[in-house]
Design a protein around this motif. Structure first.
Motif, PDB file in Angstrom:
ATOM      1  N   GLY A   1       0.703  -1.257  -0.074  1.00  0.00           N
ATOM      2  CA  GLY A   1       0.044  -0.063   0.135  1.00  0.00           C
ATOM      3  C   GLY A   1       0.862   1.228  -0.025  1.00  0.00           C
ATOM      4  O   GLY A   1       0.172   2.422  -0.303  1.00  0.00           O
ATOM      5  N   LEU A   2       2.106   1.261   0.294  1.00  0.00           N
ATOM      6  CA  LEU A   2       3.064   2.423   0.284  1.00  0.00           C
ATOM      7  C   LEU A   2       4.022   2.364  -0.892  1.00  0.00           C
ATOM      8  O   LEU A   2       4.477   1.450  -1.193  1.00  0.00           O
ATOM      9  CB  LEU A   2       3.840   2.380   1.855  1.00  0.00           C
ATOM     10  N   ASP A   3       4.020   3.413  -1.477  1.00  0.00           N
ATOM     11  CA  ASP A   3       5.042   3.622  -2.794  1.00  0.00           C
ATOM     12  C   ASP A   3       6.143   4.603  -2.034  1.00  0.00           C
ATOM     13  O   ASP A   3       5.873   5.987  -2.004  1.00  0.00           O
ATOM     14  CB  ASP A   3       4.345   4.249  -3.880  1.00  0.00           C
ATOM     15  N   MET A   4       6.890   4.093  -1.088  1.00  0.00           N
ATOM     16  CA  MET A   4       8.059   5.019  -0.778  1.00  0.00           C
ATOM     17  C   MET A   4       8.782   5.603  -1.860  1.00  0.00           C
ATOM     18  O   MET A   4       9.468   4.713  -2.370  1.00  0.00           O
ATOM     19  CB  MET A   4       8.951   4.087   0.330  1.00  0.00           C
ATOM     20  N   ARG A   5       8.670   6.849  -2.000  1.00  0.00           N
ATOM     21  CA  ARG A   5       9.449   7.336  -3.439  1.00  0.00           C
ATOM     22  C   ARG A   5      10.412   8.595  -3.045  1.00  0.00           C
ATOM     23  O   ARG A   5      10.966   9.058  -3.959  1.00  0.00           O
ATOM     24  CB  ARG A   5       8.641   7.875  -4.240  1.00  0.00           C
ATOM     25  N   GLY A   6      10.338   9.103  -1.810  1.00  0.00           N
ATOM     26  CA  GLY A   6      11.338  10.191  -1.450  1.00  0.00           C
ATOM     27  C   GLY A   6      11.394  10.400   0.047  1.00  0.00           C
ATOM     28  O   GLY A   6      10.991   9.887   0.837  1.00  0.00           O
ATOM     29  N   VAL A   7      11.966  11.561   0.413  1.00  0.00           N
ATOM     30  CA  VAL A   7      12.454  11.991   1.521  1.00  0.00           C
ATOM     31  C   VAL A   7      12.015  13.697   1.484  1.00  0.00           C
ATOM     32  O   VAL A   7      11.917  14.294   0.544  1.00  0.00           O
ATOM     33  CB  VAL A   7      13.988  11.926   1.871  1.00  0.00           C
ATOM     34  N   ALA A   8      11.831  13.949   2.918  1.00  0.00           N
ATOM     35  CA  ALA A   8      11.422  15.284   3.078  1.00  0.00           C
ATOM     36  C   ALA A   8      12.033  15.871   4.129  1.00  0.00           C
ATOM     37  O   ALA A   8      12.391  15.214   5.305  1.00  0.00           O
ATOM     38  CB  ALA A   8       9.767  15.319   3.094  1.00  0.00           C
ATOM     39  N   VAL A   9      12.167  17.292   4.316  1.00  0.00           N
ATOM     40  CA  VAL A   9      12.626  17.952   5.462  1.00  0.00           C
ATOM     41  C   VAL A   9      12.140  19.344   5.497  1.00  0.00           C
ATOM     42  O   VAL A   9      11.719  20.054   4.621  1.00  0.00           O
ATOM     43  CB  VAL A   9      14.237  18.040   5.112  1.00  0.00           C
ATOM     44  N   HIS A  10      12.003  19.809   6.639  1.00  0.00           N
ATOM     45  CA  HIS A  10      11.521  21.236   6.932  1.00  0.00           C
ATOM     46  C   HIS A  10      12.074  21.862   8.342  1.00  0.00           C
ATOM     47  O   HIS A  10      11.542  21.022   9.177  1.00  0.00           O
ATOM     48  CB  HIS A  10      10.115  21.435   6.993  1.00  0.00           C
TER      49      HIS A  10
ATOM     50  N   GLY B   1      20.014  -0.030  -2.062  1.00  0.00           N
ATOM     51  CA  GLY B   1      18.530  -0.497  -3.059  1.00  0.00           C
ATOM     52  C   GLY B   1      17.337  -0.113  -3.117  1.00  0.00           C
ATOM     53  O   GLY B   1      16.547  -0.273  -3.910  1.00  0.00           O
ATOM     54  N   GLN B   2      17.288   1.279  -2.303  1.00  0.00           N
ATOM     55  CA  GLN B   2      15.958   1.848  -2.510  1.00  0.00           C
ATOM     56  C   GLN B   2      15.837   2.760  -3.616  1.00  0.00           C
ATOM     57  O   GLN B   2      16.717   3.331  -3.973  1.00  0.00           O
ATOM     58  CB  GLN B   2      15.754   2.533  -1.181  1.00  0.00           C
ATOM     59  N   SER B   3      14.524   2.964  -3.966  1.00  0.00           N
ATOM     60  CA  SER B   3      14.197   3.894  -4.827  1.00  0.00           C
ATOM     61  C   SER B   3      13.952   5.269  -4.277  1.00  0.00           C
ATOM     62  O   SER B   3      13.391   5.145  -3.490  1.00  0.00           O
ATOM     63  CB  SER B   3      13.034   3.395  -5.657  1.00  0.00           C
ATOM     64  N   VAL B   4      14.510   6.366  -4.825  1.00  0.00           N
ATOM     65  CA  VAL B   4      14.194   7.719  -4.346  1.00  0.00           C
ATOM     66  C   VAL B   4      14.111   8.538  -5.463  1.00  0.00           C
ATOM     67  O   VAL B   4      15.211   8.743  -6.280  1.00  0.00           O
ATOM     68  CB  VAL B   4      15.457   8.122  -3.452  1.00  0.00           C
ATOM     69  N   THR B   5      13.051   8.937  -5.843  1.00  0.00           N
ATOM     70  CA  THR B   5      12.643   9.755  -6.906  1.00  0.00           C
ATOM     71  C   THR B   5      12.299  11.163  -6.643  1.00  0.00           C
ATOM     72  O   THR B   5      11.998  11.983  -7.465  1.00  0.00           O
ATOM     73  CB  THR B   5      11.885   9.061  -7.969  1.00  0.00           C
ATOM     74  N   HIS B   6      11.820  11.433  -5.393  1.00  0.00           N
ATOM     75  CA  HIS B   6      11.317  12.658  -5.094  1.00  0.00           C
ATOM     76  C   HIS B   6      12.162  13.092  -3.647  1.00  0.00           C
ATOM     77  O   HIS B   6      12.455  12.351  -2.911  1.00  0.00           O
ATOM     78  CB  HIS B   6       9.970  12.584  -4.632  1.00  0.00           C
ATOM     79  N   ALA B   7      12.122  14.585  -3.717  1.00  0.00           N
ATOM     80  CA  ALA B   7      12.490  15.124  -2.260  1.00  0.00           C
ATOM     81  C   ALA B   7      11.881  16.505  -2.174  1.00  0.00           C
ATOM     82  O   ALA B   7      11.819  17.456  -2.994  1.00  0.00           O
ATOM     83  CB  ALA B   7      14.082  15.530  -2.289  1.00  0.00           C
ATOM     84  N   ASP B   8      11.239  16.515  -0.935  1.00  0.00           N
ATOM     85  CA  ASP B   8      10.521  17.693  -0.455  1.00  0.00           C
ATOM     86  C   ASP B   8      11.419  18.602   0.457  1.00  0.00           C
ATOM     87  O   ASP B   8      11.788  18.156   1.564  1.00  0.00           O
ATOM     88  CB  ASP B   8       9.207  17.343   0.191  1.00  0.00           C
ATOM     89  N   LEU B   9      11.797  19.791  -0.052  1.00  0.00           N
ATOM     90  CA  LEU B   9      12.714  20.654   0.814  1.00  0.00           C
ATOM     91  C   LEU B   9      11.892  21.454   1.717  1.00  0.00           C
ATOM     92  O   LEU B   9      12.472  22.510   2.326  1.00  0.00           O
ATOM     93  CB  LEU B   9      13.439  21.491  -0.225  1.00  0.00           C
ATOM     94  N   GLY B  10      10.636  21.452   1.956  1.00  0.00           N
ATOM     95  CA  GLY B  10       9.865  22.325   2.981  1.00  0.00           C
ATOM     96  C   GLY B  10       9.757  23.727   2.374  1.00  0.00           C
ATOM     97  O   GLY B  10       9.991  24.191   1.300  1.00  0.00           O
ATOM     98  N   GLY B  11       9.562  24.702   3.423  1.00  0.00           N
ATOM     99  CA  GLY B  11       9.496  25.972   3.508  1.00  0.00           C
ATOM    100  C   GLY B  11      10.512  26.723   4.188  1.00  0.00           C
ATOM    101  O   GLY B  11      11.451  26.103   4.415  1.00  0.00           O
ATOM    102  N   GLY B  12      10.122  27.809   4.751  1.00  0.00           N
ATOM    103  CA  GLY B  12      10.965  28.260   5.863  1.00  0.00           C
ATOM    104  C   GLY B  12      11.717  29.700   5.334  1.00  0.00           C
ATOM    105  O   GLY B  12      12.143  30.543   6.323  1.00  0.00           O
TER     106      GLY B  12
END
Ligand code: LLP
Length: 419
Positions: free
Chosen positions: A191-200, A229-240
């Motif tokens: 059920g989860l498509d882990m595709r990225g990381v986020a930071v704020h 071996g993980q797939s990372v296609t997205h990164a969310d850099l937040g606001g601030g």
């Protein structure tokens, strides 16, 4: 180009003189400039022009007014939401579900369901536990939802402690040193498509260095994840990104921010998301208020008592924040005063010993830089109502949030029969 200017001695928002709004809508009232919102959206987008296909999600918490959201939806912005209520607003304003990111450290079961049913673009998961709950809900419904893992990089954003979010002791995200194992555990979940990381890391940042440090740590994490071996296609850099609250303050521009991001993320090969709030809305709004009267106590400066209070604009009481205060029809004379609201707390103080335009009973004035974290943080303390909001567009304006009168709030209350 500033859309809050004196013309013939009268402060205008775009082409509308503020006394006309006070006359029509009463005070206190938040007044937003559409042209300024659009300009800020463009400047932010232009700042990111060195990146390929960045996704910009306006932080709804900074100004959730439907009309403001509609202006930004028309600029192609998506939304960063942190509650079911914000999600409902973003959709109602016309933001595309796929452009909506759901952040927040305490999403309830009902909110996770709401996000899935709305078909939002991404959940920013803030804990392993939240990920498992989301997985179960998604699996139940036979869907797979796109997710990013929010990490806590343990970086001091060097801003007010109450709006700093990226230190180890803050409640947000998962610790960096556990991020890879949590990411792997969640990536294995149905059920989860882990595709990225986020930071704020916080809000009202006056300096790009903490952001750069946090992004550097995120980049290292992306490399580590891929190495495992993980797939990372997205990164969310937040606001601030911070904004000047005083006329003489200088802040990093979106162009400088964008250049730093382009440099730091050059080899990430991901689609980047951004969650700006204050930098878009802050200087697009003022809180228009009228002086009730002035009084003196002791030998100090007079108290100028305005009809806006800490329930309408909480930032000074909450963070000791500074908002410039200007007369709508300045005479050129100046005075020193304490600016206070009518609420029965000493904390209901906007400024002490402030040099301001000379002003007296009945005069109009504005608190500037009130477009972000202004109306949205209002309360009805002291049984005051909720402040009205107006959007200006050229020479026209519209009430975009009615003033909610104290009796309407009282109408929602009940005295049980047994009393
Ligand atoms: N993304 C996340 C996950 C956030 O928590 C926030 C703000 C933003 C984006 C937008 O940050 P901005 O670009 O606006 O700095 N009430 C406080 C500000 C609280 C900010 C909370 N999070 C104030 O009045 O200063």
């Amino acid at each position: 180009m500033d859309h809050f200017q004196l013309r013939n001695g009268i402060l205008h928002v775009e082409d509308v003189p503020l006394p006309a709004i006070a006359e029509a809508v009463g005070t206190p009232v938040y007044v937003y400039s559409r042209a300024t919102l659009v300009r800020h959206a463009q400047v932010f987008r232009d700042g990111l022009s060195g990146l390929s296909d960045p996704h910009i999600a306006f932080a709804v918490k900074s100004n959730p007014n439907l009309a403001v959201l509609r202006v930004l939806a028309k600029e192609g912005f998506g939304a960063d939401v942190v509650s079911g209520g914000e999600l409902t607003r973003a959709l109602a304003a016309g933001m595309k579900p796929a452009d909506i990111v759901f952040s927040g450290v305490g999403k309830t079961h009902a909110e996770l369901v709401q996000g899935i049913e709305a078909g939002i673009g991404q959940f920013n998961i803030e804990s392993e536990e939240e990920g498992y709950e989301l997985s179960a809900i998604a699996q139940d419904r036979g869907v797979r939802v796109a997710c990013a893992l929010r990490v806590n990089p343990d970086v001091d954003a060097r801003t007010h402690e109450k709006i700093s979010t990226g230190k180890r002791e803050n409640k947000f995200g998962v610790p960096l040193d556990r991020a890879a194992s949590i990411y792997a555990a969640l990536a294995d979940k149905p059920g989860l498509d882990m595709r990225g990381v986020a930071v704020h890391i916080g809000s009202q940042l006056g300096d790009l260095e903490p952001l750069e440090t946090a992004f550097g740590k995120l980049g290292a994490l992306i490399a580590e994840l891929r190495g495992k071996g993980q797939s990372v296609t997205h990164a969310d850099l937040g606001g601030g990104l911070g904004v000047p609250y005083r006329k003489d303050e200088v802040f990093p521009t979106p162009a400088e921010y964008g250049a730093m991001v382009a440099r730091v993320t050059a080899d990430w090969s991901v689609r980047l998301s951004f969650e700006p709030g204050r930098v878009i809305a802050g200087n697009a709004g003022v809180l228009l208020t009228r002086v009730i009267r002035s009084k003196r106590s002791g030998n100090g400066p007079p108290f100028v008592i305005v009809d806006a209070a800490m329930n309408d604009l909480a930032r000074p009481a909450m963070y000791g924040a500074w908002h410039d205060f200007d007369a709508v029809q300045p005479t050129g004379e100046r005075m020193t005063a304490h600016i206070v609201g009518p609420i029965c707390e000493t904390g209901d103080t906007f400024a002490m010993d402030r040099e301001i335009d000379a002003i007296g009973a009945g005069d109009l004035a504005v608190f500037r830089t009130a477009g972000a974290y202004g109306a949205t943080m209002a309360s009805s303390y002291n049984s005051r109502g909720y402040v009205a909001e107006v959007l200006v567009d050229g020479d026209r304006f519209a009430v975009v949030a009615d003033r909610i009168m104290p009796h309407s709030i009282m109408d929602a209350e009940r005295v049980p029969e047994w009393l």
